[in-house]
Every structure is written in structure tokens, then in C-alpha cells.
Design a protein around this motif. Sequence first.
Motif, PDB file in Angstrom:
ATOM      1  N   ALA A  76      27.632  15.528  12.239  1.00 52.68           N
ATOM      2  CA  ALA A  76      29.059  15.638  11.935  1.00 52.68           C
ATOM      3  C   ALA A  76      29.603  17.001  12.359  1.00 52.68           C
ATOM      4  O   ALA A  76      30.706  17.095  12.906  1.00 52.68           O
ATOM      5  CB  ALA A  76      29.299  15.406  10.443  1.00 52.68           C
ATOM      6  N   ALA A  77      28.828  18.057  12.130  1.00 49.51           N
ATOM      7  CA  ALA A  77      29.266  19.409  12.498  1.00 49.51           C
ATOM      8  C   ALA A  77      29.395  19.558  14.004  1.00 49.51           C
ATOM      9  O   ALA A  77      30.369  20.139  14.501  1.00 49.51           O
ATOM     10  CB  ALA A  77      28.292  20.443  11.940  1.00 49.51           C
ATOM     11  N   VAL A  78      28.435  19.034  14.746  1.00 49.06           N
ATOM     12  CA  VAL A  78      28.493  19.115  16.211  1.00 49.06           C
ATOM     13  C   VAL A  78      29.689  18.324  16.732  1.00 49.06           C
ATOM     14  O   VAL A  78      30.443  18.804  17.587  1.00 49.06           O
ATOM     15  CB  VAL A  78      27.172  18.620  16.844  1.00 49.06           C
ATOM     16  CG1 VAL A  78      27.319  18.424  18.345  1.00 49.06           C
ATOM     17  CG2 VAL A  78      26.046  19.601  16.534  1.00 49.06           C
ATOM     18  N   GLU A  79      29.890  17.134  16.210  1.00 49.68           N
ATOM     19  CA  GLU A  79      31.027  16.316  16.644  1.00 49.68           C
ATOM     20  C   GLU A  79      32.349  16.990  16.290  1.00 49.68           C
ATOM     21  O   GLU A  79      33.299  16.977  17.077  1.00 49.68           O
ATOM     22  CB  GLU A  79      30.950  14.921  16.019  1.00 49.68           C
ATOM     23  CG  GLU A  79      29.783  14.092  16.512  1.00 49.68           C
ATOM     24  CD  GLU A  79      29.860  13.751  17.995  1.00 49.68           C
ATOM     25  OE1 GLU A  79      30.975  13.573  18.526  1.00 49.68           O
ATOM     26  OE2 GLU A  79      28.791  13.667  18.630  1.00 49.68           O
ATOM     27  N   MET A  80      32.410  17.600  15.111  1.00 45.94           N
ATOM     28  CA  MET A  80      33.620  18.308  14.707  1.00 45.94           C
ATOM     29  C   MET A  80      33.886  19.490  15.630  1.00 45.94           C
ATOM     30  O   MET A  80      35.011  19.696  16.091  1.00 45.94           O
ATOM     31  CB  MET A  80      33.498  18.799  13.270  1.00 45.94           C
ATOM     32  CG  MET A  80      34.720  19.559  12.797  1.00 45.94           C
ATOM     33  SD  MET A  80      34.490  20.129  11.115  1.00 45.94           S
ATOM     34  CE  MET A  80      34.969  21.816  11.289  1.00 45.94           C
ATOM     35  N   ALA A  81      32.857  20.264  15.923  1.00 46.24           N
ATOM     36  CA  ALA A  81      33.015  21.428  16.799  1.00 46.24           C
ATOM     37  C   ALA A  81      33.460  21.000  18.195  1.00 46.24           C
ATOM     38  O   ALA A  81      34.306  21.659  18.812  1.00 46.24           O
ATOM     39  CB  ALA A  81      31.717  22.219  16.862  1.00 46.24           C
ATOM     40  N   GLN A  82      32.912  19.903  18.685  1.00 50.36           N
ATOM     41  CA  GLN A  82      33.323  19.413  20.004  1.00 50.36           C
ATOM     42  C   GLN A  82      34.793  18.998  19.993  1.00 50.36           C
ATOM     43  O   GLN A  82      35.542  19.331  20.917  1.00 50.36           O
ATOM     44  CB  GLN A  82      32.447  18.239  20.434  1.00 50.36           C
ATOM     45  CG  GLN A  82      31.052  18.656  20.828  1.00 50.36           C
ATOM     46  CD  GLN A  82      30.159  17.470  21.156  1.00 50.36           C
ATOM     47  OE1 GLN A  82      30.458  16.328  20.817  1.00 50.36           O
ATOM     48  NE2 GLN A  82      29.045  17.749  21.810  1.00 50.36           N
ATOM     49  N   SER A  83      35.201  18.290  18.961  1.00 46.82           N
ATOM     50  CA  SER A  83      36.608  17.885  18.854  1.00 46.82           C
ATOM     51  C   SER A  83      37.512  19.103  18.745  1.00 46.82           C
ATOM     52  O   SER A  83      38.572  19.172  19.375  1.00 46.82           O
ATOM     53  CB  SER A  83      36.814  16.994  17.623  1.00 46.82           C
ATOM     54  OG  SER A  83      36.091  15.809  17.737  1.00 46.82           O
ATOM     55  N   TRP A  84      37.096  20.052  17.940  1.00 50.47           N
ATOM     56  CA  TRP A  84      37.866  21.277  17.706  1.00 50.47           C
ATOM     57  C   TRP A  84      38.067  22.019  19.019  1.00 50.47           C
ATOM     58  O   TRP A  84      39.143  22.491  19.340  1.00 50.47           O
ATOM     59  CB  TRP A  84      37.110  22.121  16.698  1.00 50.47           C
ATOM     60  CG  TRP A  84      37.813  23.307  16.107  1.00 50.47           C
ATOM     61  CD1 TRP A  84      39.041  23.809  16.427  1.00 50.47           C
ATOM     62  CD2 TRP A  84      37.308  24.146  15.075  1.00 50.47           C
ATOM     63  NE1 TRP A  84      39.326  24.912  15.662  1.00 50.47           N
ATOM     64  CE2 TRP A  84      38.268  25.140  14.815  1.00 50.47           C
ATOM     65  CE3 TRP A  84      36.130  24.162  14.342  1.00 50.47           C
ATOM     66  CZ2 TRP A  84      38.089  26.135  13.864  1.00 50.47           C
ATOM     67  CZ3 TRP A  84      35.960  25.152  13.390  1.00 50.47           C
ATOM     68  CH2 TRP A  84      36.926  26.122  13.153  1.00 50.47           C
ATOM     69  N   ARG A  85      37.015  22.084  19.808  1.00 57.63           N
ATOM     70  CA  ARG A  85      37.071  22.826  21.072  1.00 57.63           C
ATOM     71  C   ARG A  85      37.906  22.104  22.133  1.00 57.63           C
ATOM     72  O   ARG A  85      38.594  22.737  22.926  1.00 57.63           O
ATOM     73  CB  ARG A  85      35.656  23.046  21.586  1.00 57.63           C
ATOM     74  CG  ARG A  85      35.581  23.925  22.794  1.00 57.63           C
ATOM     75  CD  ARG A  85      34.141  24.304  23.066  1.00 57.63           C
ATOM     76  NE  ARG A  85      33.999  25.011  24.303  1.00 57.63           N
ATOM     77  CZ  ARG A  85      34.143  26.312  24.447  1.00 57.63           C
ATOM     78  NH1 ARG A  85      34.445  27.039  23.411  1.00 57.63           N
ATOM     79  NH2 ARG A  85      33.993  26.885  25.607  1.00 57.63           N
TER      80      ARG A  85
END
Length: 177
Positions: A76-85
Motif C-alpha cells: 500500500a505504501a509503495v502504491e501510494m508513493a507512486q500515485s503521489w509522485r
Amino acid sequence: MTTICSVKYNGQTAIAGDGQVTLGKSIIAKTTAKKIRRIYHDQVVIGFAGGVADAVSLQEMLEGKLESYSGDLRRAAVEMAQSWRKDQTLQKLEAMVIAFNDQDLLLISGNGEVLEPDESVVAIGSGGYYAQAAAVGMLRHASGMTASEIAKEAVNIAADIDVFTDHEIVTDEIEEK
């Protein structure tokens, strides 16, 4: 501004954070803000530094990703960071998030970084470096303390140094499985 510090030690992961909200560089608007929260069925604890509205947006995004990935915090954190970026609107958010559950302790930044700390300590905010240094020192030399006590004392030390951190400290912790 604020200081949030999380420590993983002796089967427990804990977080401590102050409650100061500063407007600009000179006005203390509030001293009891809640910057530490439990999400995803109380299984994940987050702490944030940065704009409150931005942090709430990130909290909601992380909760959505946790739901999508059945509580898998790393994924979830990796997916969130990718979306955020990738999302131009999200890129304007100015906040950082510490998130942990009974297995993982992570720092999530708007630069697309998801970091697991080397020393089992992560801290963010204006007093983050002070708190991190204090917590690492306590981990190395103060064996009689719990993770929660170390995190709280680290933020207390940061509050003694950093004018944007106060002594209204809230803590939370999760025992490892």
C-alpha cells in the motif's frame, strides 16, 4: 511544524508526536493537534508532519490503498508513493508520513520514497533530526526503556531544542506478532 518520532524496539513499535500547529514562522495556532492516528481497522498507526489538510489527504489515500491490498502496508505504501509522485495535484501536497503495523515501520515521502529505517528509528518534521539522534542514542545506551518511552523522550528532547515542537506529546504503540 512538528516532530514525529517512531521507534521499533524489543517487540514493540511506538510513535510519539507533539501537537503544535504553527502558522508561518512565528505564530503558534494550536498546541494539541492530533498528528498520530490509527487507520485500517486499528491495525496501522500513522504520524504526519506538514500541512494538516495535505496529511489528511494522504491518510485517506493510504487507507484506500490498504483496503485495496488487504492491509499489506508495504504494498500500500509503495502504491501510494507512486500515485503521489505521478499525480500533478498530489505532487503539491506538502507532508510526510510515518506508518507502521505489527511488522513494518516505514517513512513515506512525496518524492516517491518508501524507506525502512536502518536503525529502527524514523523521525520527521522540524525537530525530526534532533528526535532521531536522541532516539538512536537511547537505543544504543538505555536498555531499560520501552519503545514508547524512547519515542516520547526523543520528542521531548527535540522540543527543548526546536521552537516549532512543543511538549504536548501523544504516543501510540503496537506489539509485534
